[in-house]
Motif scaffolding. Structure first.
Motif, PDB file in Angstrom:
ATOM      1  N   THR A   1     -13.992  27.588  15.644  1.00  0.00           N
ATOM      2  CA  THR A   1     -15.387  27.697  16.044  1.00  0.00           C
ATOM      3  C   THR A   1     -15.982  28.946  15.414  1.00  0.00           C
ATOM      4  N   ALA A   2     -16.946  28.778  14.553  1.00  0.00           N
ATOM      5  CA  ALA A   2     -17.582  29.919  13.892  1.00  0.00           C
ATOM      6  C   ALA A   2     -18.442  30.669  14.883  1.00  0.00           C
ATOM      7  N   PRO A   3     -18.359  31.965  14.877  1.00  0.00           N
ATOM      8  CA  PRO A   3     -19.218  32.734  15.811  1.00  0.00           C
ATOM      9  C   PRO A   3     -20.692  32.510  15.482  1.00  0.00           C
ATOM     10  N   GLU A   4     -21.484  32.425  16.561  1.00  0.00           N
ATOM     11  CA  GLU A   4     -22.899  32.123  16.368  1.00  0.00           C
ATOM     12  C   GLU A   4     -23.643  33.271  15.703  1.00  0.00           C
ATOM     13  N   GLU A   5     -23.099  34.516  15.805  1.00  0.00           N
ATOM     14  CA  GLU A   5     -23.824  35.661  15.268  1.00  0.00           C
ATOM     15  C   GLU A   5     -23.635  35.816  13.764  1.00  0.00           C
TER      16      GLU A   5
ATOM     17  N   TRP B   1     -23.107  21.636   2.450  1.00  0.00           N
ATOM     18  CA  TRP B   1     -23.223  20.365   1.734  1.00  0.00           C
ATOM     19  C   TRP B   1     -22.819  19.248   2.690  1.00  0.00           C
ATOM     20  N   LYS B   2     -23.805  18.530   3.109  1.00  0.00           N
ATOM     21  CA  LYS B   2     -23.604  17.462   4.097  1.00  0.00           C
ATOM     22  C   LYS B   2     -22.931  18.031   5.335  1.00  0.00           C
ATOM     23  N   LEU B   3     -21.697  17.532   5.632  1.00  0.00           N
ATOM     24  CA  LEU B   3     -21.011  17.983   6.846  1.00  0.00           C
ATOM     25  C   LEU B   3     -20.211  19.261   6.632  1.00  0.00           C
ATOM     26  N   PHE B   4     -20.165  19.766   5.401  1.00  0.00           N
ATOM     27  CA  PHE B   4     -19.284  20.892   5.073  1.00  0.00           C
ATOM     28  C   PHE B   4     -20.076  22.188   4.985  1.00  0.00           C
ATOM     29  N   THR B   5     -19.462  23.243   5.489  1.00  0.00           N
ATOM     30  CA  THR B   5     -20.046  24.579   5.434  1.00  0.00           C
ATOM     31  C   THR B   5     -18.988  25.555   4.931  1.00  0.00           C
TER      32      THR B   5
ATOM     33  N   ARG C   1     -18.270  29.577   4.220  1.00  0.00           N
ATOM     34  CA  ARG C   1     -18.701  30.947   4.459  1.00  0.00           C
ATOM     35  C   ARG C   1     -17.710  31.902   3.790  1.00  0.00           C
ATOM     36  N   PRO C   2     -18.052  32.437   2.624  1.00  0.00           N
ATOM     37  CA  PRO C   2     -17.126  33.268   1.839  1.00  0.00           C
ATOM     38  C   PRO C   2     -16.583  34.476   2.593  1.00  0.00           C
ATOM     39  N   ALA C   3     -17.304  35.001   3.534  1.00  0.00           N
ATOM     40  CA  ALA C   3     -16.862  36.207   4.246  1.00  0.00           C
ATOM     41  C   ALA C   3     -15.552  35.992   4.992  1.00  0.00           C
ATOM     42  N   TYR C   4     -15.233  34.733   5.309  1.00  0.00           N
ATOM     43  CA  TYR C   4     -14.004  34.439   6.042  1.00  0.00           C
ATOM     44  C   TYR C   4     -12.798  34.272   5.112  1.00  0.00           C
ATOM     45  N   PHE C   5     -13.002  34.384   3.803  1.00  0.00           N
ATOM     46  CA  PHE C   5     -11.904  34.116   2.855  1.00  0.00           C
ATOM     47  C   PHE C   5     -11.701  35.293   1.885  1.00  0.00           C
ATOM     48  N   LYS C   6     -11.872  36.504   2.374  1.00  0.00           N
ATOM     49  CA  LYS C   6     -11.711  37.667   1.505  1.00  0.00           C
ATOM     50  C   LYS C   6     -10.273  37.810   0.998  1.00  0.00           C
ATOM     51  N   ASN C   7      -9.314  37.678   1.876  1.00  0.00           N
ATOM     52  CA  ASN C   7      -7.903  37.827   1.468  1.00  0.00           C
ATOM     53  C   ASN C   7      -7.513  36.757   0.447  1.00  0.00           C
ATOM     54  N   GLU C   8      -7.941  35.525   0.701  1.00  0.00           N
ATOM     55  CA  GLU C   8      -7.645  34.444  -0.234  1.00  0.00           C
ATOM     56  C   GLU C   8      -8.287  34.705  -1.599  1.00  0.00           C
ATOM     57  N   LEU C   9      -9.481  35.312  -1.574  1.00  0.00           N
ATOM     58  CA  LEU C   9     -10.161  35.620  -2.834  1.00  0.00           C
ATOM     59  C   LEU C   9      -9.381  36.662  -3.631  1.00  0.00           C
TER      60      LEU C   9
END
Length: 376
Positions: free
Chosen positions: A17-21, A29-33, A35-43
Motif C-alpha cells: 500500500t503506497a503511502p497517501e502522502e 499507464w492504465k492500471l500500473f504506477t 514511483r522511482p523513489a521506491y527503487f533507489k537501491n535497485e537503481l
C-alpha cells in the motif's frame, strides 16, 4: 478445506500500500504506477551491473584492437598505399605461411600467431600477453599493488620468438641486450639468462646493458651482424625490453633434451597508433638471424662454453638419477606395504577375508563408475 484456506491467508504477504502522502515523481499507464523513489537501491545495483558489463566489453575491445592492429594489412590512404598499424606484409615477404590459423585467442588478453616457411627460421611465434583490461577486479588489484610495490609494473607484453634451424647458429651460447629497468625482472623470469654476466657497452645507448656468458660473444655478434643501428633507433626506446640469442630453455629443464636455438625479441606492445615505431627493429631481425652463421668465436671461448654445458648435462643427469631412485624407493615402499597387508589378511578368518574382498569389490565398482562419468 477452510483450515487450508486460513493457512494460505496467513502465509500470503499483505499487498503493498503506497503511502497517501507520496508527492514525488511517478509514471502511470492504465492500471500500473511506477514511483522511482521506491527503487533507489535497485537503481544503484543496475547502474553497477551496467558499468561492469560496459567495462568488460570496452577492455576486451582494447586488447583485441591492440593485437589485431599488429597483424593489420596495408591500407589505402588518399593517393598511395602505406603500412598502417601492422606487419602482415613484412611477414608475407619473409614466410611462405605467415599466419597459420590466423590470430588465435586464448581468453581476452592472450593472443598468438604462428609463422613458418623461411630459410634459417623453423618458426616464429608472436605472443601477446596483454593486461586484463576486461577484468575489473584484476585491473583494480594491479593498480593498487603498483602503488604498494614499486617493483611491480605489469605491462602489455609482446614477444617474437624465432626458433632457428640447428645449423644456423654454429655455437652454443646465451647472449642478450636488455633495458636496465628490466634487469631484475628478466633475471627472475628467464632461467637461460642466469648463465650470463651483466656488463656495459659503449656502442649501445646508455639505457641498455649486455648479458653475455663471455665478452668474446658480444664482440663477435656486433662484428658479424648489423643489429646495432636498429637498437640505437630512439623510436624503440619506449617499447624495447630485451633481445636475446639462446640455446637454453627459458625455464630450467627437468631432464636432458635436444637443445633448441632461439632469437627472442621482447617488447612492450605499442598502442595501435604507434605500432609503426617498431618497423625498423622488427625488419632488422631477419638479416640479424641470417648473419648469425657468420659468428666466429675464439677457441678458448668455445672450450669454456662447452665446459659450461657439460657441467649442466652432468647436473641434470644426477638430478634425473636421484629422481629415479626416489621413484623406485616409493614403489618399493608401496610394494612392501601391499605385502604386509596381504600377510595380515591371510591370518584372518575366512569370514573376515570375505568381508574385506567384498569391500574391495564395491570400491573398485565405485571407481569404475566414477571414471565412466568423467569420460561422458
Amino acid at each position: 478445506m477452510a483450515s487450508f484456506i486460513n493457512i494460505l491467508t496467513h502465509l500470503t504477504p499483505p499487498p503493498f500500500t503506497a503511502p497517501e502522502e507520496y508527492d514525488g515523481l511517478e509514471y502511470r499507464w492504465k492500471l500500473f504506477t511506477f514511483r522511482p523513489a521506491y527503487f533507489k537501491n535497485e537503481l544503484y545495483l543496475l547502474g553497477a551491473l551496467l558499468f561492469y558489463v560496459a567495462f568488460f566489453f570496452l577492455g576486451q575491445s582494447i586488447n583485441s584492437r591492440r593485437a589485431e592492429k599488429w597483424c593489420a594489412p596495408l591500407s589505402f590512404s588518399n593517393t598511395h598505399w602505406r603500412r598502417v598499424n601492422g606487419y602482415r606484409n613484412l611477414l608475407k615477404d619473409q614466410f611462405s605461411s605467415p599466419y597459420v590459423n590466423g590470430l588465435v585467442r586464448d581468453g581476452h588478453s592472450d593472443f598468438f600467431t604462428f609463422s613458418t616457411g623461411r630459410k634459417n627460421v623453423a618458426s616464429l611465434h608472436t605472443i601477446f600477453k596483454l593486461k586484463p583490461y576486461h577484468d575489473l577486479a584484476q585491473t583494480l588489484f594491479q593498480t593498487f599493488w603498483a602503488l604498494v610495490d614499486l617493483q611491480y609494473n605489469p605491462k602489455n607484453d609482446l614477444q617474437l620468438d624465432f626458433k632457428l634451424f640447428p645449423s644456423v647458429l654454429p655455437h652454443d651460447f646465451v647472449w642478450a641486450v636488455v633495458v636496465k629497468d628490466e634487469l631484475k625482472s628478466i633475471k627472475d623470469g628467464r632461467w637461460d639468462l642466469t648463465f650470463t654476466k651483466t656488463s656495459e657497452n659503449s656502442l649501445l645507448p646508455p639505457n641498455l646493458s649486455i648479458m653475455s656468458e663471455f665478452a668474446d660473444v658480444t664482440e663477435a655478434i656486433f662484428k658479424s651482424t648489423a643489429i646495432l643501428d636498429a637498437l640505437k633507433d630512439p623510436k624503440i626506446a619506449p617499447y624495447f625490453r630485451s633481445l636475446s640469442v639462446t640455446d637454453q630453455p627459458q625455464e630450467r629443464p627437468s631432464k636432458l633434451s635436444e637443445p633448441e636455438k632461439h632469437v627472442i625479441l621482447s617488447l612492450v606492445c605499442p598502442s595501435p597508433s604507434h605500432v609503426d615505431d617498431l618497423n625498423g627493429l622488427v625488419s632488422a631481425l631477419f638479416p640479424f638471424v641470417d648473419s648469425l652463421s657468420k659468428i666466429s668465436l675464439r677457441p678458448e671461448t668455445k672450450s669454456k662454453l662447452k665446459k659450461v654445458r657439460e657441467n649442466l648435462e652432468k647436473s641434470l643427469k644426477v638430478e634425473a638419477e636421484q629422481a629415479k631412485k626416489e621413484e623406485v624407493s616409493r614403489e618399493d615402499q608401496k610394494a612392501a606395504k601391499r605385502k604386509a597387508e596381504e600377510e595380515r589378511i591371510s591370518k584372518l578368518s575366512s569370514a573376515e577375508q570375505q568381508k574385506i574382498l567384498e569391500r574391495e569389490r564395491k570400491r573398485s565398482i565405485r571407481k569404475s563408475q566414477g571414471k565412466a562419468v568423467r569420460k561422458v
